[in-house]
Design a protein around this motif. Structure first.
Motif, mmCIF file in Angstrom:
data_model
loop_
_atom_site.group_PDB
_atom_site.id
_atom_site.type_symbol
_atom_site.label_atom_id
_atom_site.label_comp_id
_atom_site.label_asym_id
_atom_site.label_seq_id
_atom_site.Cartn_x
_atom_site.Cartn_y
_atom_site.Cartn_z
ATOM 1 N N SER A 132 -20.772 13.808 17.673
ATOM 2 C CA SER A 132 -20.706 15.264 17.791
ATOM 3 C C SER A 132 -19.581 15.676 18.740
ATOM 4 O O SER A 132 -19.367 15.055 19.779
ATOM 5 C CB SER A 132 -22.036 15.808 18.314
ATOM 6 N N ILE A 133 -18.901 16.747 18.413
ATOM 7 C CA ILE A 133 -17.785 17.229 19.241
ATOM 8 C C ILE A 133 -18.171 18.503 19.989
ATOM 9 O O ILE A 133 -17.464 18.954 20.886
ATOM 10 C CB ILE A 133 -16.524 17.462 18.361
ATOM 11 N N ILE A 134 -19.324 19.079 19.672
ATOM 12 C CA ILE A 134 -19.681 20.401 20.190
ATOM 13 C C ILE A 134 -19.687 20.477 21.709
ATOM 14 O O ILE A 134 -19.072 21.363 22.302
ATOM 15 C CB ILE A 134 -21.069 20.825 19.663
ATOM 16 N N LYS A 135 -20.362 19.535 22.354
ATOM 17 C CA LYS A 135 -20.516 19.654 23.804
ATOM 18 C C LYS A 135 -19.181 19.519 24.535
ATOM 19 O O LYS A 135 -19.062 19.976 25.672
ATOM 20 C CB LYS A 135 -21.525 18.632 24.326
ATOM 21 N N ILE A 155 -13.905 24.815 18.066
ATOM 22 C CA ILE A 155 -14.092 23.764 17.065
ATOM 23 C C ILE A 155 -15.558 23.644 16.654
ATOM 24 O O ILE A 155 -15.898 22.975 15.681
ATOM 25 C CB ILE A 155 -13.559 22.407 17.599
ATOM 26 N N ILE A 156 -16.436 24.346 17.355
ATOM 27 C CA ILE A 156 -17.880 24.147 17.187
ATOM 28 C C ILE A 156 -18.349 24.369 15.753
ATOM 29 O O ILE A 156 -19.034 23.542 15.170
ATOM 30 C CB ILE A 156 -18.660 25.085 18.126
ATOM 31 N N GLU A 213 -18.353 21.827 13.034
ATOM 32 C CA GLU A 213 -19.440 20.842 12.990
ATOM 33 C C GLU A 213 -20.757 21.458 12.527
ATOM 34 O O GLU A 213 -21.506 20.834 11.773
ATOM 35 C CB GLU A 213 -19.624 20.217 14.377
ATOM 36 N N THR A 214 -21.022 22.697 12.961
ATOM 37 C CA THR A 214 -22.358 23.251 12.703
ATOM 38 C C THR A 214 -22.503 23.861 11.319
ATOM 39 O O THR A 214 -23.617 23.947 10.808
ATOM 40 C CB THR A 214 -22.730 24.315 13.754
ATOM 41 N N TYR A 219 -10.161 16.824 12.470
ATOM 42 C CA TYR A 219 -11.538 17.137 12.059
ATOM 43 C C TYR A 219 -11.553 17.599 10.602
ATOM 44 O O TYR A 219 -12.397 17.198 9.806
ATOM 45 C CB TYR A 219 -12.132 18.210 12.972
#
Lengths: 309, 309, 309, 309
Positions: free
Chosen positions: A99-102, B100-101, B104-105, B175
């Motif tokens: 995961s890249i979110i944090k 970038i969040i 991923e989500t 990504y």
């Protein structure tokens, strides 16, 4: 092979092996996708030099994320605790390993721990050496010292296959470079990290890695201090809090032993002062852990009362 | 310069210019950090060929994110709506332009819209051509057709400066490549995108870009259809819903005009059927919009009753 | 009923009605789950008093989220722009209407806009009155003024059904209360909001709501200014940027008209200076918009060239 | 008081006490905000009945989040492992204890672990009893059995103060109710949880709680099995992986002992087979842990070699 096959372990392996059909191989790495899904092997290495094994013991597999533990040890040796933990945190995340979110939501923008991919990339970039070859060579040499044997190498086919599909890791590495967590060229970090993941061994050698950590860094046969106790302690702590991807908390509850898994289906466990365990079983659950390996660890933990808690 | 300086606009510029002290330059791009913070210029271009301007009109600046609109137009011409929107969404995000969040989500993993950086990288990768030079050349040529004049180029110093600090964009591009939104080599996409952002012009030319979109793609002087009306319409719609970074909603409420901003301090606005507006004022607010430019747009919207709503 | 059935509209309704089988009713509100999935109705109301309709025109439905627009208008009348926007933002979110995440991640902790549930709860809490009854009464009275007819009420069965399943809204309201965005008792806000959502009318009345906004707040028949133009303008702007849940951006591209949808399958649209449109079609897509209603809006936008862009 | 003041511990307390000036009280709970910031107390309780203490030992404080451990034990006794972990997960989160985000992003929508507020609310709702009084009474009774003394109560002023400021917990509880993790009335769960947090004791009693867990649930004096070993093991495991809020990973690395903290400044630690530790020091760091208490735990861990790893 200095490891005796053991009937009791064999029974456990047979019971756990049935769970392999519930798992899948890590198909995002083409070379791993060829693994035999039904395979399962285990070894237990003890301080007195005894060793017991069962299953497909001869099969070598790559370490994948298990290599993160050895790389962390080397980065700590090379740079010291303070330097390393300025760049990588110590907290479990609850998120998937990739995961890249944090990286975006947490300030300062450093990876939460060295066991997720972002943190492992940062750790690998801290291994010293003039070139990728030298840095990888130093890591392999440390691995050989830990196991107490020469001849460890990496699987070039797997490394090449991963390099070609490493865009998510490249994405994370550039994110880290943006925030100065990584200072090297991203291409070099990715090459080093990918080859490190492709280091290969069988379950007996893997058990010996676990044993050295269980012995606080001291080689059980020679008495030589391969890793300082503090480094071994740090590694085991991360194995408890973040060693089994985002199932680490559950593994601590159900098994209670410091352990690190990899998407090759490997599990390396350290039972403090008692033994090291190495397992390879390539059928994975949806969080990236070996299905049969997890089940086998649960069975071994109950049968031999291995839990620390 | 076929644009007359105008006293009324000059008064507005003087009033808005005081707000420049509240802003900062985009210091993450070293070459932009040199801009004169107190600078402000504006031009209004009308369908009858008349043009009014005020402030530092001769100053050329780079387009930065404003280029995303022209790139989107070209990608639509090159590939059609369906192809483009299979790879880029149409929704505003509420997040900063470089977040970038949501990659991923949100599933499928495509950028939410073409105006955030992730979406713009995907759009630029869809511009056709054998090489970065050819693709950039085609984009510049389209820009010249829109403005109705040759001689448009890009600022090599700014492009070079951004290339060296583009790690976050590289992170997003990898990504996207992981999820097959981008198929090109990331280095090429980054080069194209960075040079596209460095296309430079003064506020008069910028107003002419806005005018062509306001005229549904038809060149007001020649009557030539430079862009199909549908393409111009799509561009203006995104300018309303996502043109002013994560202040687009507020801009729609306060100004009510399709507009696109860039971190060079530019704002390009299109008042349907009425006029195009070009502004450069490099002092930025915390969301990346020109502080004085925003204020000037509010004043102009009220004075000339420009809002669509 | 002062609205003539129209053959051309009927044809469009018949074409769009086939899409109802692709949708589902909002089953999380039991009383809505009883709706006739295949139903579809539409009305267009014009400034000259003419009105055309087709489909199941007599069917009354609840407004659900469409009520957020009227509530916003009343909160603006009661408190002024500045007060309202200190508590609710102006930005589209890209998230589902019932998402709570951004309340935590965005600072200050205020809802991003008045069209998501969190924002609508805050807006309803700003409607003045001594009691829920008085506040709801004032909202219904405003609705009657907008439509130009008395006799508007709310559906008690639907309200009761929603009250019993409103835990997610309660969760958001307490979150807002924690951050002082809501100052009232949460129970009262939830009751007011839920009853407001249950206000019911048919598509002809809904078209008249759209028409009043299209006419900048002036009643087309009487010329009376029911809403100040600025309030009507703010409502229409939010309808463009966030009116169709997290498909608002796509609706702007494909239809290009200010519109607000509700999970009862309603769509209320305002074509500036031209007409109001009311649609009810309870079969919903996965983002909460009427499947057939959306399709019908696309067809009408193309046929009658309604897009603002 | 059966606990001798100890000179060596006193020295450590004096050294750690200087760190109290770096901390703040939990000012979001008004009654806690009155605590003496410079206060610090510690007790160590051993299996042989010996006990050593230092500092402001007589001071009683509320348990706050430390109560989550005892509540988890009771919920496990009441419902069994399987039932509890169907409703609450086992994973650390990396997020603050009062974060609501993962309730939305993780599917199924259950709290990640019993030590964050969302999980603790779910756990408290599983404590059996006909009324809040009965359920709280059962929890207090278990606490008395663990400590081996009667007379434990809760601080009504603190409970009342927290009830009035519990909107964020109410928000989480309604979110959980929406997803059927909580089935009770939210008001009751909040009342039970808030009173449970207000259970108060001094550091000596707190050390005895830690001791019972260290002894696998067996009372050291009477030999009575107060908790099944499995329940004690589960509690200690969560204390390692999530006991110190989002600094649990760092605490494991730096101290290496199962421990649970509360925003009253309490820390309860269990050193397996060796001792229990109780600390109160109300000055908190930015993650909610006692600043001086943390420092004291580090010093004690080094001096007495307490780390499990």
């Amino acid at each position: 092979m200095d490891c005796r096959s053991d009937e009791e372990l064999y029974q456990l392996v047979q019971e756990s092996r049935v769970h392999t059909i519930e798992g899948m191989v890590a198909d995002y790495i083409p070379a791993l996708a060829k693994a035999d899904l039904s395979s399962l092997s285990v070894a237990m290495a003890f301080p007195d030099g005894s060793c017991y094994s069962a299953g497909d013991v001869e099969t070598k597999s790559t370490l994948q994320s298990i290599s993160k533990v050895i790389a962390l040890a080397l980065a700590l040796l090379d740079n010291g605790e303070e330097y390393v933990f300025q760049r990588v945190g110590m907290e479990p995340t609850g998120d998937p390993f990739n995961s890249i979110i944090k990286l975006e939501t947490i300030a300062p923008h450093k990876p939460l721990n060295p066991m997720i991919n972002a943190g492992a990339l940062a750790v690998s970039s801290m291994i010293k050496g003039e070139s990728v070859e030298e840095r990888l060579g130093r890591l392999i040499h440390l691995t050989e010292l830990i196991i107490g044997e020469e001849g460890i190498g990496y699987n070039e086919e797997v490394a090449q296959s991963e390099l070609e599909t490493a865009d998510l890791n490249r994405s994370m590495a550039y994110y880290l470079k943006q925030h100065s967590v990584i200072e090297d060229e991203v291409d070099e970090v990715i090459e080093l990290y990918t080859k490190q993941c492709a280091i290969e061994m069988n379950c007996v050698d893997l058990a010996k890695v676990g044993l050295l950590l269980a012995m606080d860094g001291k080689h059980p046969a020679t008495g030589e201090m391969i890793l300082p106790p503090r480094v071994a302690s740090i590694c085991k702590t991360f194995m408890v809090t973040c060693g089994m991807y985002n199932a680490s908390g559950e593994f601590a509850i159900r098994v209670g032993v410091p352990a690190k898994s990899g998407v090759s289906g490997g599990i390396m466990a350290s039972v403090p002062q008692r033994c090291g365990i190495g397992i390879f079983g390539p059928a994975l659950d949806d969080r990236g852990n070996s299905v049969a390996g997890w089940d086998l660890m649960e069975k071994m933990s109950k049968k031999y009362d291995l839990s620390m808690f």
